[in-house]
Design a protein around this motif. Structure first.
Motif, mmCIF file in Angstrom:
data_model
loop_
_atom_site.group_PDB
_atom_site.id
_atom_site.type_symbol
_atom_site.label_atom_id
_atom_site.label_comp_id
_atom_site.label_asym_id
_atom_site.label_seq_id
_atom_site.Cartn_x
_atom_site.Cartn_y
_atom_site.Cartn_z
ATOM 1 N N LEU A 697 0.830 -1.097 -0.057
ATOM 2 C CA LEU A 697 0.075 -0.098 0.031
ATOM 3 C C LEU A 697 0.867 1.315 0.202
ATOM 4 N N ASP A 698 0.143 2.487 -0.602
ATOM 5 C CA ASP A 698 0.954 3.592 -0.499
ATOM 6 C C ASP A 698 -0.262 4.538 -0.032
ATOM 7 N N ALA A 699 0.011 5.162 1.155
ATOM 8 C CA ALA A 699 -1.263 6.148 1.737
ATOM 9 C C ALA A 699 -1.115 7.346 0.746
ATOM 10 N N ARG A 700 -0.320 7.660 -0.101
ATOM 11 C CA ARG A 700 -0.497 8.809 -1.012
ATOM 12 C C ARG A 700 -1.517 8.524 -2.197
ATOM 13 N N GLY A 701 -1.888 7.210 -2.364
ATOM 14 C CA GLY A 701 -2.898 6.812 -3.377
ATOM 15 C C GLY A 701 -2.203 7.043 -4.814
ATOM 16 N N PRO A 702 -1.266 6.402 -5.364
ATOM 17 C CA PRO A 702 -0.708 6.426 -6.623
ATOM 18 C C PRO A 702 -1.576 5.891 -7.480
ATOM 19 N N ALA A 703 -2.626 4.848 -7.312
ATOM 20 C CA ALA A 703 -3.189 4.240 -8.100
ATOM 21 C C ALA A 703 -4.563 5.205 -8.069
ATOM 22 N N GLY A 704 -5.716 4.548 -8.311
ATOM 23 C CA GLY A 704 -7.303 5.107 -8.441
ATOM 24 C C GLY A 704 -7.467 5.624 -10.058
ATOM 25 N N MET A 705 -8.546 5.906 -10.072
ATOM 26 C CA MET A 705 -9.164 6.369 -11.630
ATOM 27 C C MET A 705 -8.416 7.596 -12.201
ATOM 28 N N ALA A 706 -8.116 8.571 -11.265
ATOM 29 C CA ALA A 706 -7.325 9.764 -11.713
ATOM 30 C C ALA A 706 -6.137 9.504 -12.219
#
Length: 886
Positions: A697-706
């Protein structure tokens, strides 16, 4: 993304050169002289405070002094003057500029862009070679030679490669519609030019030399749109770049950026070549052969050795050779000596007279199944090569779009080659080069076919996002980066991925034995630790434990070995796992990671402990469907094993595809998903089973639709509405809707088809059907109204769609409802949905074309407050417009 004012850049009616001079060797002098020498028909102005006249033409001190506003300004002045000149030209009315100046600082570059912004003035460069539009006789560059006019556009980040391409193409009489040097592409970039050239009638194919991409979603959207209209060929520098040196997952370690770039090119329907020479070959191929050339190859030659070389090259490149049928054999037997090869390659023997060449070539041209024909000749003393060329050129020229020529030799075949070139035939130096061109066309066709295939829907329930989020949120709250195996498998289960039964316990023997009793033997035992990434590398895995005694021995041995090898490792417990038995299963890996340029990616390949050594993998850009997932599988070596052999039944490819789709969906739904491995994933005739899983996991959110390079399906736009007391689902269309959409179109009345598609054909071509359901959500939208039937199926009742321009300035819409449901308000419901979406997207205006006799549509347009602004097609259609934002 923007195509605003690019017509002023590529097709200007007038040009001004700031910094025009007569100083030998200066950029301003060179550009000025070449602009005049090329014969550009429009006004050409010189700007220089230190001259009054150049080449008999007046020189102006400032842009405001010009007699009229030039469409295009070419700036060849020092860096500190650029921003001021952009302001002057913008105020004067110029809307495009080429900044050839090099050495701009970051501050000067920003000032240049700020100066251009109020006028929507487009800037090519800085630090670029310039551009050429040969059909206008426009040479706004300091290249060493002009270009011939043609139908190929070449866009390059390297000015040196523009000049190299010019030299090479001119020697082969290949012409261009445009040649553009991007330089530092501060404003105009690949995406902008692809969007413009996609609809440029004078451009049949686009060649790109790429060093870097700064806006990947913009680039992919533009490339997908362009590649649907015409071939786009790419060569990219940096193929041998260094991969990731250390990673928490096998997927991350194997997903080097260049492999991801390959996946992006393939996904967009483009073709990538490896070397500059191959780009030149592609240019020659596209200039002569159409993409309708056959998918099989037939070789005719007067030398058996040359034919064998070509056939070997075809086998290595996986270009299929045409098999001669009985009718063709009989026809050639009647014309050729008894010693001819009677196979493909067709060896007509070295002593062949002219008529033998003509007869053989005519036979192949008459047979459309012979596909692409490679005409090969080695010089002999029996017949002059130029005489053979003179006799065969009329035949070959008439079929030039499926003909390739290879005149082997040097001086003795020069005139023969010139004769064939004059007939418009593709010419190659060697058999291998000709076969390579065939392989390029085949790869291009394959990538295009993926754009047109309609996938079947995946099976299984929708993901349980809340269950996955609970696992991830708990780990993040505890400050953990790695999920343990049981947590990772819980996430997989939430997305419908079958996993082997696994229980997490503490370090005590009693807990291990209790879990084993609940699961049953045989078992696998794995040590859990946040500090151990690859368990098998340090003895933290024991397999095939048949009873309590072997389980306890394994526990003690594992604790001792890991404590000795990694004394600082934190040990949190054990995973007790059922030892599944599927003896014919193949070990696979499926994973996900985040590429720095293109965002989330999905990996597939052969799994097991040697996965990185084998490096048998394919990369795909999510979102995926069964067609795209199946193509990923097919690109690997392990695909042959999955197809079945001996007593091994074929594996269920649909189940593998569904896991790939699920992993892509995880990357969309779970922004913190940085890396994922499912390794091994067993696959056989029963389906798939995940034995082990790893998630970082990476709390910065490198994935996701954006962060997706290709915008995923926007499920959040779905809603249920009431229609005459009946619940209808309004949602965006998706590729899997192909069969339902086709059934909907087939039930429409012929007149409704004509009014919607301006054609009364009930069966739309497969390519058009695919295009209607496979849309780019970044720049188009289609909403369908669906009704649930008593048998559980769904029926499409109506569709509304809109395609926005790259600037999101205007959207053109179209709507159609089922013929028996017209006049019942369904069209207004669909239009309300579309208008709300476009307003939220910031689209400025809505447009549509309506046939005059389409009364229901005319009424709807007026009900929406649309204004008629023009008549089209000689008065047959009306154009309507509505402002959504002032």
């Amino acid at each position: 993304m923007s195509i605003r004012n690019l017509d002023k850049l590529l097709n200007p009616a007038s040009v001004a050169v700031a910094g025009a001079s007569d100083r030998p060797g200066s950029v301003g002098t060179t550009v000025w002289q070449q602009l005049l020498g090329a014969g550009f028909a429009g006004p050409v102005y010189a700007i220089n405070r230190h001259h009054e006249q150049l080449n008999g033409q007046p020189v102006y001190a400032r842009a405001e002094d010009l007699p009229s506003a030039p469409d295009l300004a070419v700036i060849c002045t020092p860096p500190d003057s650029v921003a001021g000149l952009i302001t002057e030209f913008g105020r004067r009315g110029t809307r495009a500029a080429i900044v050839m100046t090099a050495g701009l600082t970051s501050a000067q570059r920003s000032a240049m862009l700020e100066a251009a912004r109020p006028w929507l003035l487009r800037v090519l460069g800085p630090n670029c070679l310039g551009l050429m539009s040969p059909h206008l006789r426009l040479n706004a560059s300091f290249a060493h030679t002009d270009a011939l006019a043609g139908e190929i556009a070449f866009i390059s980040q390297s000015g040196a490669l523009v000049t190299a391409m010019l030299d090479w193409a001119k020697s082969r009489e290949i012409g261009f519609s445009h040649l553009v040097s991007l330089g530092e592409h501060a404003d105009v970039d690949f995406g902008d030019l692809l969007d413009h050239l996609a609809s440029d009638a004078g451009t049949r194919a686009i060649l790109l030399y790429i060093e870097s991409i700064e806006a990947p979603r913009k680039f992919i959207s533009a490339a997908r749109a362009a590649a649907r209209n015409k071939p786009v060929i790419v060569v990219k520098a940096g193929r041998a770049g260094h991969g990731v040196q250390a990673a928490a997952s096998h997927t991350r370690a194997m997903a080097a950026s260049d492999v991801v770039f390959d996946a992006a090119i393939r996904r967009a329907g483009m073709l990538r070549v490896d070397r500059l020479q191959e780009l030149f070959t592609a240019a020659a191929t596209l200039a002569h052969l159409r993409d309708s050339a056959g998918s099989v190859l037939t070789i005719m030659t007067n030398g058996g050795g040359a034919g064998v070389l070509a056939a070997d090259a075809a086998a290595l490149a996986k270009v299929p050779m045409h098999g001669l049928d009985d009718a063709m054999l009989a026809r050639l037997d009647a014309k050729l000596p008894a010693t001819w090869s009677r196979a493909n390659p067709i060896d007509i023997i070295g002593d062949a007279p002219i008529q033998r060449y003509v007869d053989t070539l005519q036979a192949l041209i008459d047979d459309p199944d012979s596909g692409t024909i490679l005409f090969m000749h080695a010089p002999t003393a029996i017949v002059r090569s130029e005489d053979i060329a003179t006799a065969c050129a009329p035949l070959a020229g008439a079929a030039r779009h499926r003909m390739m020529a290879c005149w082997l030799g040097g001086d003795s075949v020069i005139r023969a080659r010139e004769t064939f070139n004059a007939a418009g035939l593709a010419d190659y130096e060697t058999p291998e080069e000709a076969v390579q061109a065939c392989a390029m066309l085949a790869s291009y066709r394959h990538n295009q076919a993926l754009l047109e295939q309609v996938p079947s829907a995946s099976e299984g329930p929708p993901p349980r996002l809340a269950d996955a989020r609970r696992v991830i949120d708990r780990a993040l709250a505890e400050g953990r980066e790695m999920l343990d195996e049981t947590e990772a498998k819980a996430v997989l289960q939430a997305y419908g991925v079958p996993v082997v039964e696994t229980r997490a316990v503490g370090l005590e023997a009693a807990e291990v034995l209790a879990a084993a009793a609940a699961i049953g033997y045989p078992l696998a035992l794995k040590l859990r630790s946040p500090d151990i990434v690859h368990k098998s590398d340090c003895g933290a895995v024991a397999l095939d434990l048949a009873d309590e005694a072997s389980l306890l021995r394994a526990r003690l041995a594992m604790l001792a070995q890991v404590s000795g090898a990694m004394p600082a490792a934190r040990l949190t417990g054990f995973s007790v796992q059922s030892m599944a038995s599927r003896p014919h299963a193949s070990e696979l890996i499926i994973g996900a990671s985040v590429d720095p340029m293109f965002g989330p990616i999905v990996l597939f390949g052969e799994g097991g402990t040697a996965v990185e050594v084998l490096a048998d993998r394919a990369i795909g850009l999510p979102p995926l469907n069964r067609v795209l997932a199946g193509d990923m599988v097919a690109r690997t070596r392990v695909a042959r094993r999955l197809a079945g052999y001996r007593d091994h039944a074929p594996a269920r490819l649909d189940a593998i595809s569904d896991v790939l789709i699920a992993v892509g969906q995880m990357a969309a739904d779970l922004p913190e998903l940085a890396e994922l491995d499912i390794n091994p994933l067993w696959a056989d005739e029963e389906g798939v089973l995940a034995l082990d899983a790893r998630i970082r996991l990476d709390a910065r959110g490198p994935a996701g639709m954006a962060h997706f390079a290709i915008l995923p399906y926007p499920a959040k736009l779905a809603e249920t509405v009431d229609w005459r007391g009946e619940a209808l689902l309004l949602r965006p269309i998706r590729p899997e809707d192909g069969p339902a959409h086709k059934a909907f179109v087939c039930k429409l009345e012929v007149e409704d088809l004509r009014l919607r598609f301006f054609s009364s054909r009930r069966e739309l071509p497969a390519s058009q059907q695919a295009r209607l359901v496979q849309i780019d959500y970044a720049r188009e939208m289609a909403f369908i109204a669906m009704r649930s039937e008593v048998d559980g199926s769904s029926t499409v009742l109506g569709v509304v769609r809109a395609v926005t321009d790259p600037d999101n300035e205007a959207a053109e819409f179209a709507i159609i409802v089922r013929s028996d449901l017209k006049g019942l308000g369904l069209g207004r419901i669909l239009m309300d949905k579309l208008l709300r979406f476009l307003a939220a997207q910031g689209t400025r205006k809505l447009e549509c074309d309506v046939l005059r006799e389409n009364e229901p549509m005319l009424r709807l347009a007026r009900h929406l407050g649309m204004e008629q602004v023009a008549s089209l097609s000689g008065g047959g259609a009306l154009h309507f417009r509505k402002l959504l934002h002032p």
